[in-house]
Design a protein around this motif. Structure first.
Motif, mmCIF file in Angstrom:
data_model
loop_
_atom_site.group_PDB
_atom_site.id
_atom_site.type_symbol
_atom_site.label_atom_id
_atom_site.label_comp_id
_atom_site.label_asym_id
_atom_site.label_seq_id
_atom_site.Cartn_x
_atom_site.Cartn_y
_atom_site.Cartn_z
ATOM 1 N N ARG A 1 8.883 -46.799 -16.920
ATOM 2 C CA ARG A 1 9.558 -47.161 -15.674
ATOM 3 C C ARG A 1 11.046 -46.841 -15.678
ATOM 4 O O ARG A 1 11.776 -47.319 -14.827
ATOM 5 N N HIS A 2 11.514 -46.028 -16.620
ATOM 6 C CA HIS A 2 12.932 -45.677 -16.568
ATOM 7 C C HIS A 2 13.125 -44.364 -15.817
ATOM 8 O O HIS A 2 12.166 -43.702 -15.409
ATOM 9 N N ARG B 1 10.836 -55.276 -15.176
ATOM 10 C CA ARG B 1 10.386 -54.144 -15.978
ATOM 11 C C ARG B 1 11.334 -52.970 -15.837
ATOM 12 O O ARG B 1 11.632 -52.269 -16.813
ATOM 13 N N GLU B 2 11.831 -52.721 -14.627
ATOM 14 C CA GLU B 2 12.772 -51.628 -14.405
ATOM 15 C C GLU B 2 14.093 -51.873 -15.115
ATOM 16 O O GLU B 2 14.703 -50.949 -15.668
ATOM 17 N N ASP C 1 6.147 -38.883 -13.772
ATOM 18 C CA ASP C 1 5.414 -40.156 -13.731
ATOM 19 C C ASP C 1 3.970 -39.971 -14.200
ATOM 20 O O ASP C 1 3.035 -39.947 -13.417
ATOM 21 N N LEU D 1 16.455 -54.176 -8.721
ATOM 22 C CA LEU D 1 15.659 -53.776 -9.867
ATOM 23 C C LEU D 1 14.785 -54.938 -10.324
ATOM 24 O O LEU D 1 15.281 -56.052 -10.508
ATOM 25 N N ASP E 1 10.513 -43.449 -6.242
ATOM 26 C CA ASP E 1 10.941 -44.486 -7.185
ATOM 27 C C ASP E 1 12.199 -44.070 -7.937
ATOM 28 O O ASP E 1 13.122 -44.869 -8.120
ATOM 29 N N HIS E 2 12.227 -42.806 -8.381
ATOM 30 C CA HIS E 2 13.403 -42.328 -9.103
ATOM 31 C C HIS E 2 14.643 -42.395 -8.218
ATOM 32 O O HIS E 2 15.718 -42.828 -8.660
ATOM 33 N N TYR F 1 6.777 -50.717 -19.888
ATOM 34 C CA TYR F 1 8.212 -50.682 -19.564
ATOM 35 C C TYR F 1 8.828 -49.324 -19.877
ATOM 36 O O TYR F 1 9.737 -48.874 -19.178
ATOM 37 N N LEU G 1 15.848 -46.073 -7.905
ATOM 38 C CA LEU G 1 16.447 -46.596 -9.129
ATOM 39 C C LEU G 1 17.784 -45.944 -9.423
ATOM 40 O O LEU G 1 18.753 -46.622 -9.784
#
Length: 397
Positions: free
Chosen positions: A78-79, A222-223, A57, A219, A87-88, A75, A91
């Motif tokens: 944010r993957h 943006r995610e 990040d 989600l 966060d990871h 964007y 997601l």
């Protein structure tokens, strides 16, 4: 510091081997001009991939507090490959709910159907008098891009756009303006796609991602856009390269090709060996050190970019015997083509499935398949990240 030469793209393994033997953890100047530390030996690469001190990040941990990313950077950062826990973790848990093993296994009949259609078209071109064709254009690209587009619910008519965009975002020679233009176009495309899927949900992965929830969490926009970007680019780039470079490897080792054709029970192991030997990526995506990290007796300072060179690790003789030889019966367990640790490739089962279907069908349909040009004349794409051919001219008979 080592400066990578101008011919680096055409034979990166040669340079990685020298580093692995002499300085397996070393700073280099990349073709783009930036500094990074390359890790090239198997043990150190595997350790680095599982080390939480090597973070992803960069927006959250490297940029100053008042940094405001542009929409594209916003964007793309944010993957799953640009985030760290928690966060990871959040997601990936949500994506796994939509990207199930059952959904992937259920794709086999459709992958076989797409494969047969592409091979029929190649056969027709051969029957029509074409002496040779580009296997990437005719087969290795359209197969995985069709599969991932159908999986995501992206119209088939838009596939060629993604080839152009994808090549731009992974290239090491495009300008910043070209990179941002491709990223911006993808951003607007996915924004419109998400709006359409919200209005009319379908039985596709995009609709499933929109609906994915975990304990009330979901989600955000943006995610979702970032995930679509990642799934589409990663979902075809790596498999295209696996099919193309894997076919090239088999054509260069005719005895191994004949061995595989004579015993298709070797196919799963052969796909793993082709992943190890040909490795669709030169190295993983960037990481950076959050504190000093010692690897292989070398201390990398905090705040440094690090590249884990999986293609070199997969050719490390301390891990794989006679690693520069293709062996379709080898036990390639432990190869790092899909990475290792929390960022292990989510699409690995799909890539393996596509590889098995593609190689068996291609090599069965065209028993006289051969290179149409000397292998020394083949050119590799100018990308530090991607290990892929520009074209692969072949004869079908």
């Amino acid at each position: 510091m080592t400066e990578l030469p101008v011919d680096y793209f055409q034979d990166p393994l040669k340079y990685f081997a020298r580093m692995r033997d002499k300085r397996p953890v070393t700073p280099v100047t990349m073709p783009e001009g930036n500094r990074a530390w390359m890790i090239t030996r198997y043990a150190e690469v595997r350790a680095a991939l599982a080390d939480p001190r090597l973070a992803k990040d960069w927006v959250g941990k490297l940029k100053p507090a008042d940094f405001t990313p542009d929409p594209v950077t916003g964007y793309l950062s944010r993957h799953l490959l640009s985030l760290d826990p928690p966060d990871h973790t959040r997601l990936r848990r949500l994506v796994v709910k939509a990207f199930t093993a059952r959904r992937i296994a259920g794709l086999r009949p459709r992958i076989e159907e797409i494969t047969a259609s592409l091979l029929d078209a190649m056969d027709g071109r051969f029957a029509g008098g074409e002496e040779s064709l580009d296997l990437i254009e005719a087969f290795a690209f359209p197969l995985p891009i069709t599969v991932i587009c159908e999986l995501l619910g992206v119209p088939a008519a838009d596939q060629d756009k993604f080839q152009v965009w994808s090549h731009a975002v992974v290239s090491s020679v495009v300008t910043e303006e070209e990179f941002l233009a491709a990223g911006t176009e993808m951003f607007h495309y996915f924004t419109a796609l998400l709006a359409a899927k919200r209005r009319s949900p379908a039985d596709d992965l995009t609709s499933a991602l929109i609906a994915a929830r975990d304990s009330g969490d979901s989600l955000d926009e943006r995610e979702l856009i970032a995930l679509l970007f990642l799934l589409l680019v990663a979902g075809h780039e790596t498999t295209t390269n696996l099919i193309a470079t894997g076919t090239l490897a088999l054509l260069r080792y005719p005895a191994e090709l004949a061995r595989l054709r004579g015993d298709w029970s070797l196919l799963p192991a052969a796909v793993e060996e082709l992943l190890r030997y040909s490795n669709p990526l030169n190295h993983t995506t960037d990481r950076f050190t959050t504190e000093p990290v010692e690897l292989g007796g070398v201390t990398i300072p905090a705040g440094e970019w690090v590249l884990c060179v999986t293609s070199s690790a997969n050719r490390d003789p301390s891990r794989f015997a006679d690693p520069d030889r293709l062996d379709v019966g080898r036990d390639a367990t432990g190869h790092l083509a899909f990475g290792h640790g929390i960022h292990y490739c989510l699409g690995a089962p799909l890539a393996r499935l596509e590889g098995e279907v593609a190689f068996r069908a291609l090599l069965t349909r065209f028993p006289s398949l051969s290179l149409a040009v000397p292998s020394s004349s083949l050119r590799w794409r100018p990308s530090s990240l991607i290990h892929g051919l520009e074209t692969l001219p072949v004869r079908l008979g």
